[in-house]
Design a protein around this motif. Structure first.
Motif, mmCIF file in Angstrom:
data_model
loop_
_atom_site.group_PDB
_atom_site.id
_atom_site.type_symbol
_atom_site.label_atom_id
_atom_site.label_comp_id
_atom_site.label_asym_id
_atom_site.label_seq_id
_atom_site.Cartn_x
_atom_site.Cartn_y
_atom_site.Cartn_z
ATOM 1 N N ILE A 1 0.837 -1.206 0.000
ATOM 2 C CA ILE A 1 0.000 0.000 0.000
ATOM 3 C C ILE A 1 0.865 1.246 0.000
ATOM 4 C CG2 ILE A 1 -1.672 1.321 1.354
ATOM 5 C CD1 ILE A 1 -2.873 -1.306 2.305
ATOM 6 N N ALA A 2 1.933 1.220 0.813
ATOM 7 C CA ALA A 2 2.838 2.374 0.849
ATOM 8 C C ALA A 2 3.514 2.576 -0.505
ATOM 9 C CB ALA A 2 3.878 2.180 1.947
ATOM 10 N N ASN A 3 3.874 1.486 -1.144
ATOM 11 C CA ASN A 3 4.548 1.572 -2.445
ATOM 12 C C ASN A 3 3.613 2.061 -3.540
ATOM 13 O OD1 ASN A 3 5.306 -0.049 -5.176
ATOM 14 N ND2 ASN A 3 7.158 0.535 -4.072
ATOM 15 N N LYS A 4 2.330 1.573 -3.532
ATOM 16 C CA LYS A 4 1.379 1.908 -4.593
ATOM 17 C C LYS A 4 0.741 3.289 -4.382
ATOM 18 C CE LYS A 4 1.196 -2.064 -7.008
ATOM 19 N NZ LYS A 4 1.939 -2.990 -6.160
ATOM 20 N N PHE A 5 0.444 3.644 -3.131
ATOM 21 C CA PHE A 5 -0.327 4.855 -2.875
ATOM 22 C C PHE A 5 0.419 5.893 -2.032
ATOM 23 C CE2 PHE A 5 -3.490 1.409 -3.350
ATOM 24 C CZ PHE A 5 -4.188 1.901 -4.443
ATOM 25 N N GLY A 6 1.555 5.508 -1.456
ATOM 26 C CA GLY A 6 2.314 6.449 -0.649
ATOM 27 C C GLY A 6 3.356 7.182 -1.467
ATOM 28 N N SER A 7 4.317 7.771 -0.770
ATOM 29 C CA SER A 7 5.375 8.529 -1.441
ATOM 30 C C SER A 7 6.726 8.153 -0.835
ATOM 31 C CB SER A 7 5.129 10.032 -1.279
ATOM 32 O OG SER A 7 5.076 10.391 0.099
ATOM 33 N N SER B 1 16.093 8.517 0.352
ATOM 34 C CA SER B 1 15.874 7.459 1.343
ATOM 35 C C SER B 1 15.112 6.312 0.697
ATOM 36 C CB SER B 1 15.086 8.003 2.532
ATOM 37 O OG SER B 1 14.726 6.961 3.407
ATOM 38 N N LYS B 2 15.247 5.130 1.272
ATOM 39 C CA LYS B 2 14.483 3.970 0.825
ATOM 40 C C LYS B 2 13.146 3.846 1.559
ATOM 41 C CE LYS B 2 18.516 1.210 -0.504
ATOM 42 N NZ LYS B 2 19.234 -0.075 -0.312
ATOM 43 N N LEU B 3 12.918 4.770 2.469
ATOM 44 C CA LEU B 3 11.676 4.729 3.241
ATOM 45 C C LEU B 3 10.512 5.281 2.419
ATOM 46 C CD1 LEU B 3 12.839 6.000 6.755
ATOM 47 C CD2 LEU B 3 12.410 3.645 6.064
ATOM 48 N N TYR B 4 9.359 4.674 2.603
ATOM 49 C CA TYR B 4 8.126 5.171 2.016
ATOM 50 C C TYR B 4 7.240 5.708 3.131
ATOM 51 C CZ TYR B 4 8.926 3.274 -2.658
ATOM 52 O OH TYR B 4 9.410 3.041 -3.920
ATOM 53 N N ARG B 5 6.537 6.786 2.863
ATOM 54 C CA ARG B 5 5.572 7.304 3.828
ATOM 55 C C ARG B 5 4.194 6.727 3.515
ATOM 56 N NH1 ARG B 5 5.184 10.883 7.668
ATOM 57 N NH2 ARG B 5 7.258 11.759 7.276
ATOM 58 N N PHE B 6 3.569 6.152 4.504
ATOM 59 C CA PHE B 6 2.232 5.588 4.311
ATOM 60 C C PHE B 6 1.253 6.713 4.013
ATOM 61 C CE2 PHE B 6 -1.627 3.224 5.367
ATOM 62 C CZ PHE B 6 -1.304 1.958 4.906
ATOM 63 N N PRO B 7 0.320 6.508 3.074
ATOM 64 C CA PRO B 7 -0.596 7.598 2.701
ATOM 65 C C PRO B 7 -1.356 8.149 3.902
ATOM 66 C CG PRO B 7 -1.337 5.474 1.821
ATOM 67 C CD PRO B 7 0.047 5.279 2.316
ATOM 68 N N LYS B 8 -1.330 9.475 4.023
ATOM 69 C CA LYS B 8 -1.949 10.120 5.190
ATOM 70 C C LYS B 8 -3.459 9.936 5.198
ATOM 71 C CE LYS B 8 -2.412 14.748 3.079
ATOM 72 N NZ LYS B 8 -2.019 14.313 1.725
ATOM 73 N N GLU B 9 -4.061 9.693 4.017
ATOM 74 C CA GLU B 9 -5.517 9.493 3.965
ATOM 75 C C GLU B 9 -5.942 8.199 4.650
ATOM 76 O OE1 GLU B 9 -4.169 11.699 0.255
ATOM 77 O OE2 GLU B 9 -3.559 9.913 1.372
ATOM 78 N N LEU B 10 -5.019 7.262 4.813
ATOM 79 C CA LEU B 10 -5.329 5.962 5.431
ATOM 80 C C LEU B 10 -4.670 5.867 6.804
ATOM 81 C CD1 LEU B 10 -4.679 3.707 2.290
ATOM 82 C CD2 LEU B 10 -6.797 4.856 2.961
ATOM 83 N N LYS C 1 10.284 -0.534 6.682
ATOM 84 C CA LYS C 1 10.782 0.550 5.831
ATOM 85 C C LYS C 1 9.643 1.473 5.415
ATOM 86 C CE LYS C 1 14.833 -1.415 5.947
ATOM 87 N NZ LYS C 1 15.888 -0.868 6.841
ATOM 88 N N VAL C 2 8.696 1.652 6.312
ATOM 89 C CA VAL C 2 7.556 2.525 6.054
ATOM 90 C C VAL C 2 7.413 3.482 7.229
ATOM 91 C CG1 VAL C 2 5.072 2.654 5.675
ATOM 92 C CG2 VAL C 2 6.372 0.751 4.697
ATOM 93 N N LEU C 3 7.272 4.771 6.923
ATOM 94 C CA LEU C 3 7.041 5.748 7.983
ATOM 95 C C LEU C 3 5.559 5.744 8.346
ATOM 96 C CD1 LEU C 3 9.197 8.818 6.873
ATOM 97 C CD2 LEU C 3 9.699 7.110 8.627
ATOM 98 N N PRO C 4 5.237 5.634 9.627
ATOM 99 C CA PRO C 4 3.815 5.621 10.014
ATOM 100 C C PRO C 4 3.158 6.947 9.678
ATOM 101 C CG PRO C 4 5.226 5.824 11.947
ATOM 102 C CD PRO C 4 6.125 5.548 10.785
ATOM 103 N N PRO C 5 1.894 6.932 9.316
ATOM 104 C CA PRO C 5 1.197 8.188 9.016
ATOM 105 C C PRO C 5 1.005 9.023 10.272
ATOM 106 C CG PRO C 5 -0.359 6.376 9.064
ATOM 107 C CD PRO C 5 1.009 5.763 9.208
#
Length: 898
Positions: free
Chosen positions: A661-667, A672-681, A891-895
């Motif tokens: 989900i972070a890869n498809k809809f986040g940024s 960095s290799k980290l993805y931010r989880f979409p804030k809408e979710l 490797k995902v930053l929590p929203p």
């Protein structure tokens, strides 16, 4: 189609035969061709979801008065949903809790029709049969702007639908819905006492979204675009006149067929024709268990309606069927338990002089005397080694309910309202007679005998369902009941299996609620979707409907499900996919529940939903309903977690889902290799974290039988119970008897507060340890006679402590007043070994840095430095990660908290 015999929830997977073929548009009305939809090769099913939110009643008149002859109890309003009483006042937290509970509508849905002058723009205006061009200006157009309202029994994972097929079908965030059939709402659905208008092409029901030609009364189906006649009923001088028809002004209506319209219907005046209840009771109990069971049985017969017919059957090595005709002494006919009863045995029993089903008002003293006459097991055998012929006893109970022939009254057949019910009170496994397993797991042929018993029990459950009888199995005590063998008996009949610690108060409450929860029988559910949307999987208490059980239409692409029972405590999880890109601005869904209610009226409950389509991914994400999406993900995940090994694998699956989900809809973060989880979710990952570590997938539950029972309950449960089983609700007691809702973090375990934690099948009450001198003044009983609870700093103020404890108790009872199964209410001392059950269900947020704690648990800002230091020192360090630690490990930053 994927449907494993061992799966707890019914699941059907449907693959469109031509997924890339777009939905065809109709030709001009003068010569409408049949519309062709991609057909499904799998079974046809649908599903219901419970929604607690309510919609305002549209302003229109009800066409027909309610009366007993119409199958409606006199003096009652239109059927509506019972909702639990409101708990004590909650004060708002400084910031919304991490797992908030919706108090406003979520799914958009119109409640009124609007005017217009043309047919939908997606379809060119067709010529009319009479050749009148002026008639084109007399169209009731439902495609214009309508106020959106929430469907009362349907919850979608998002309020909008993505037009692009590729994005809409991302597996990690698949679109779907939760649907509930038996749940009623307030205000109730509009009652219509006539046959519905249905599309001749696809079978869809006329509804408020249809375009209507005022001059001819023709209406256009929103599912297939076909034009249909209304037999002149929709001819009207103006659109205002059409608003007086319930199906054209409300998204939720009930079609009721009664009287001479359906053979076999009997009008009832003051009471319904009560379905019988047969209690099948284990007589191999020790004295302590028997005493608790007797108390629960006495309370049960005192609580049921006086017209309810009951039967009493006991089983051990033999089956005893009690006779209510003997008033002075408890008398029973005895049948052997080593084999199924023969026809001769049953004829001698049923055609004899005994009365084995009797209304409570006529036999209450006899029932009490029977329960009082029960005696404890006397032989010197361990609980698991005692002979119990449960299978034979259920067969006898079914024969009693069926009786020698249908009761005749004035030449008309009387049928019991709703499903008949058998309630088994079991203290151990079925070890004697048909469907039995050996006493010991070490038996050399145990696997084969267990498989044979499983199949036999499954067939018996199906036979019970064929006879419109639901079998509930309520187990209690410490003896393993061999859940894999008993579960199919309850499941295939439409019932449930529940485990209890003992036969005490919680068992008694579930005994009463089990007998009252049925809403109807002979249930069918049909679901229709427009614009290239198809159903791929259904999870819930049902099975594929046979084609001869419902009518068919020439281009009907709907899915049909035969519901094992129609109850407000159950729901179905529906997964959907898009077969091709969507071109229209709206998509339409129609759910129709058809069942026989307790008054013997045929009900067709139709729910219509319209959702807008969007191209924008952010707009779609903003419309996602985190709780519904999380429950749909959880049910699909639990369906595959058939044992502990599978559960471990499913935890890894949840991890991968978060990353996808972070890869498809986040940024991705810069450099960095980290993805931010979409804030809408923002709520979704924390809900899935609770699922990952909770009793459904985590290691909290020790025995696999317990996990199996919880899994079965969850897969069939309503949204309310499902959400609580995934993510507990944390409520902190405040001065004045109010409660503040907080995130379910261990930071809530503060010395100056009492905490209630609602986790679906368990409710915990926590206070810190109190001075022993206060024990007698603060004693109380929980639903399972659990543990005494005392508070640390509350100990210096006895009155304050007693008030907090009483308020917590009252809140727990109000939150669970109508819940089935009734949860255990447990209370713990701080620091006791049992307190781990409470602590393990909270997120260990104390491991996060202070700024993260305050962001996700803002109530901490109200504590003094001394209080925060004391709170920090009270925690015991262990290896479980916090929510933020878990997210970063992926490797995902929590929203950011919303």
């Amino acid at each position: 189609m994927a449907n494993s015999p061992s799966s707890v929830g019914f699941s059907v997977t449907i693959s469109p035969s031509n997924p890339d073929i777009p939905t065809p548009r109709p030709e001009p009305i003068s010569s409408p061709p049949p519309l062709t939809f991609p057909s499904s090769s799998g079974p046809r099913l649908p599903l219901p979801v419970v929604q607690p939110n309510q919609i305002p009643s549209p302003s229109f008149r009800t066409p027909t008065l309610l009366s007993p002859a119409n199958g409606i109890k006199p003096g009652s309003p239109a059927p509506h949903l019972s909702t639990p009483p409101r708990p004590p006042v909650f004060s708002s937290p400084l910031r919304p809790a991490a797992v908030p509970f919706r108090t406003s509508p979520a799914t958009p849905q119109p409640v009124a029709l609007s005017s217009g002058s043309s047919l939908p723009m997606s379809s060119p205006p067709p010529p009319f049969p009479n050749g009148s061009a002026e008639l084109q200006n007399q169209v009731f157009d439902a495609t214009e702007e309508l106020p959106l309202a929430e469907s009362p029994n349907v919850l979608f994972s998002a309020n909008k639908v993505l037009k692009q097929k590729k994005l809409a079908n991302v597996p990690s965030l698949r679109f779907g819905a939760l649907v509930s059939s038996g749940r009623e709402i307030s205000p109730g659905p509009q009652i219509i006492h006539r046959d519905p208008h249905r599309c001749h092409n696809c079978g869809a029901y006329a509804n408020l979204y249809c375009n209507i030609l005022l001059g001819s009364g023709q209406w256009q189906c929103v599912i297939c675009r076909n034009l249909n006649g209304s037999e002149g009923e929709y001819i009207a001088p103006s659109k205002e006149e059409l608003r007086n028809l319930p199906e054209l002004s409300s998204p939720f209506v009930d079609y009721v067929q009664t009287g001479n319209q359906r053979p076999g219907f009997i009008p009832v005046s003051d009471s319904r024709i009560s379905a019988p209840i047969v209690l099948v009771i284990d007589e191999c109990l020790d004295e302590q268990h028997l005493q608790h069971l007797q108390s629960s049985l006495h309370a049960f017969v005192d609580s049921v309606p006086p017209t309810t017919r009951i039967g009493i059957v006991l089983y051990g090595r033999t089956v005893s069927v009690y006779d209510f005709s003997e008033e002075s002494v408890a008398s029973a006919d005895v049948l052997p338990g080593d084999k199924s009863p023969t026809q001769e045995n049953l004829k001698a029993l049923i055609y004899g002089t005994g009365i084995y089903l009797s209304p409570i008002h006529a036999s209450l003293p006899v029932a009490h005397s029977i329960f009082s006459s029960l005696r404890p097991y006397k032989l010197n055998f361990a609980e698991a080694s005692r002979d119990r012929c449960l299978g034979t006893a259920v067969e006898v109970a079914l024969a009693i309910i069926q009786g020698p022939s249908a009761e005749m009254s004035r030449g008309v057949v009387k049928r019991a309202g709703g499903n008949s019910r058998i309630i088994v009170c079991a203290g151990g496994p079925n070890t004697y007679g048909p469907g039995s397993v050996p006493h010991s797991y070490s038996h050399p042929n145990y696997p084969h005998m267990e498989k044979t018993a499983f199949k036999w029990m499954e067939n018996l459950g199906r036979e019970a369902h064929r006879q419109n009888t639901v079998i509930d199995i309520l187990c209690a005590g410490t003896c393993p009941v061999r859940v894999p063998v008993l579960q199919p008996l309850a499941k295939t009949s439409g019932g449930v299996l529940i485990l209890h610690d003992d036969f005490g108060e919680a068992f008694g409450v579930n005994l009463q609620r089990a007998s009252m929860r049925a809403a109807g029988s002979h249930g069918l559910l049909e679901i229709r979707c427009s614009d290239n949307i198809s159903v791929t999987q259904v999870i819930g208490p049902g099975e594929e409907a046979h084609t001869d059980s419902h009518e068919t239409f020439k281009n009907d692409s709907s899915l049909w499900l035969q519901m094992l029972s129609v109850e407000e405590t159950q729901s179905f999880a529906i997964s959907m996919e898009t077969r091709a890109d969507i071109k229209s601005d709206f998509v339409y869904f129609q759910f129709a529940f058809r069942y026989l209610n307790v008054y013997q009226a045929d009900i067709s409950r139709v729910i219509n939903v319209r959702l807008p389509t969007v191209d924008s991914v952010p707009a779609y994400l903003e419309s996602v309903q985190d709780e519904v999406a999380a429950i749909l993900i959880a049910k699909r995940t639990l369906l595959r977690a058939k044992n502990f090994s599978d559960a471990v694998d499913m935890r890894a699956t949840l991890d991968e889902r978060i990353k996808d989900i972070a890869n498809k809809f986040g940024s991705q973060m810069p450099k960095s290799k980290l993805y931010r989880f979409p804030k809408e979710l923002s709520l979704l990952p924390e809900l899935l974290f609770h699922l990952r570590r909770g009793p459904l997938l985590g290691s909290i539950v020790g025995h696999e039988d317990e996990r199996s029972v919880l899994r079965n309950l969850f897969l069939n449960a309503s949204l309310d119970l499902s959400l609580r089983m995934v993510a507990p609700r944390c409520l902190m007691h405040r001065e004045g008897g109010t409660f503040e809702e907080l995130p379910a973090h261990d930071l809530a375990m503060q010395s100056d507060a009492a905490v209630v934690l609602d986790h679906g099948t368990d409710v915990f009450i926590w206070l810190e340890v109190m001075d022993r001198g206060q024990e007698q003044s603060l004693k109380w009983k929980s639903d399972c006679e659990a543990f005494r609870t005392f508070g640390a700093e509350l100990a210096t103020q006895e009155g304050r402590g007693a008030a907090a404890l009483a308020a917590c108790r009252t809140l727990a009872e109000e939150l669970t007043e109508v819940r089935f199964p009734a949860p255990r209410i447990l209370a713990f001392k701080e620091g006791s070994s049992q307190a781990r059950y409470f602590v393990s269900r909270l997120i260990p947020a104390h491991k996060d840095p202070p700024y993260e704690q305050e962001a996700r648990f803002p109530q901490l800002r109200t504590l003094t430095t001394e209080q925060r230091t004391k709170l920090k020192c009270s925690f015991i360090q262990f290896d479980d990660p916090s929510f933020c630690e878990w997210m970063r490990s992926l490797k995902v930053l929590p929203p950011e908290p919303s």
